[in-house]
Structures are given as structure tokens and as C-alpha cells.
Design a protein around this motif. Structure first.
Motif, short mmCIF file in Angstrom:
data_model
loop_
_atom_site.label_atom_id
_atom_site.label_comp_id
_atom_site.label_asym_id
_atom_site.label_seq_id
_atom_site.Cartn_x
_atom_site.Cartn_y
_atom_site.Cartn_z
N THR A 1 26.29 29.98 -41.71
CA THR A 1 26.14 30.74 -40.46
C THR A 1 27.23 30.34 -39.48
O THR A 1 27.92 29.34 -39.66
N ASP A 2 27.33 31.11 -38.40
CA ASP A 2 28.35 30.83 -37.39
C ASP A 2 27.88 29.84 -36.34
O ASP A 2 28.61 29.54 -35.40
N GLY A 3 26.67 29.34 -36.46
CA GLY A 3 26.17 28.34 -35.53
C GLY A 3 25.48 28.91 -34.31
O GLY A 3 25.00 28.17 -33.46
N GLU A 4 25.42 30.25 -34.20
CA GLU A 4 24.72 30.86 -33.07
C GLU A 4 23.23 30.54 -33.17
O GLU A 4 22.71 30.26 -34.24
N THR A 5 22.56 30.58 -32.04
CA THR A 5 21.12 30.37 -32.07
C THR A 5 20.46 31.59 -32.69
O THR A 5 20.96 32.70 -32.61
N GLY A 6 19.37 31.39 -33.31
CA GLY A 6 18.65 32.46 -33.98
C GLY A 6 18.25 32.00 -35.36
O GLY A 6 18.64 30.93 -35.82
N GLU A 7 17.48 32.82 -36.02
CA GLU A 7 17.01 32.46 -37.34
C GLU A 7 17.42 33.52 -38.35
O GLU A 7 17.48 34.70 -38.03
N MET B 1 21.82 37.08 -36.25
CA MET B 1 22.70 35.97 -36.56
C MET B 1 23.68 36.42 -37.63
O MET B 1 23.30 37.02 -38.62
N SER B 2 24.94 36.12 -37.43
CA SER B 2 25.92 36.48 -38.45
C SER B 2 26.07 35.33 -39.46
O SER B 2 25.88 34.17 -39.13
N GLU C 1 23.00 22.03 -40.33
CA GLU C 1 22.92 22.87 -39.14
C GLU C 1 23.37 24.32 -39.38
O GLU C 1 22.78 25.25 -38.84
N ASN C 2 24.41 24.51 -40.21
CA ASN C 2 24.97 25.85 -40.39
C ASN C 2 24.91 26.38 -41.82
O ASN C 2 25.46 27.43 -42.10
#
Length: 121
Positions: free
Chosen positions: A73-79, A1-2, A43-44
């Protein structure tokens, strides 16, 4: 995740030391606890807390430092992974810069971030 670091700051610094009761040149054994916590704000965005806690069994010395890193975060899925965050160059520099200032209060040397990571069991 970025992710992007929005800021770093010291949330808490408590120091108790009574060096007048200790002879100059005395080596003092200390216990150091280094830990991290990751809190999700929304969320982000996240708060990454870094705890550097130090105390001596035999001398009136203790130090509690808490550093905070604000992360977006950029909102991508992942932790986000705490271990990966500790490998981030900007976060490492923040920890090193903060910890490097602490020995000023003790007239001696304290374990650095790299020394602590080498000794984690």
C-alpha cells in the motif's frame, strides 16, 4: 486506499481423486468453499490469501487450492477491503487463470470464480 500488487502465486495445491472407481459420464455433486483472508505483514504490506476448497460427499474427490497475492500500500490511512480486492482486475485474472487449470485433473468441469460469486449467500 491505493495499492500495488507485488506478485501472485499458488501456495498450495492438494488433489485427491480416484476416478477409476467412477463410471465415465457420471455427474458428481460437489461442495465448494471459497473464502479469503487478509494478513498484514508490516505497516504497508499485506498478504491476501484465496482459498478454493472442493470435496464430494459421495466420491473420493477433493481439491484444496490456496492462492496468494502480495500487496503493497501507499501508507495512506484506511483499510483494504477483501471484497474490493476480489473486484480488482489483476486479482480476478489470477483467480480465473488458476481455477481454469484445475479441471484438467478431473476430466470434467468445476465451478468458476464468477459462478461461485453468483451463488454466495
Amino acid at each position: 486506499m491505493s495499492f500495488e500488487i507485488q506478485g501472485c502465486y499458488c501456495e498450495k495445491l492438494n488433489i485427491i481423486q480416484y476416478l477409476s472407481s467412477i463410471e465415465e459420464g457420471t455427474t458428481i455433486n460437489i461442495n465448494v468453499d471459497f473464502k479469503t483472508k487478509l494478513h498484514q505483514r508490516d505497516e504497508n504490506s499485506f498478504i491476501f490469501k484465496i482459498f478454493y476448497l472442493l470435496e464430494s460427499d459421495s466420491a473420493p474427490i477433493s481439491l484444496n487450492w490456496i492462492g496468494v497475492v502480495m500487496i503493497e500500500t501507499d501508507g495512506e490511512t484506511g483499510e483494504l477491503d477483501k471484497e474490493e480486492l476480489l473486484e480488482n482486475e489483476n486479482i480476478k485474472n489470477f483467480i480465473d487463470a488458476s481455477i481454469s487449470q484445475l479441471p484438467f485433473f478431473f476430466q470434467g468441469t468445476l465451478p468458476t470464480f464468477d459462478m461461485i460469486k453468483e451463488n454466495i449467500k
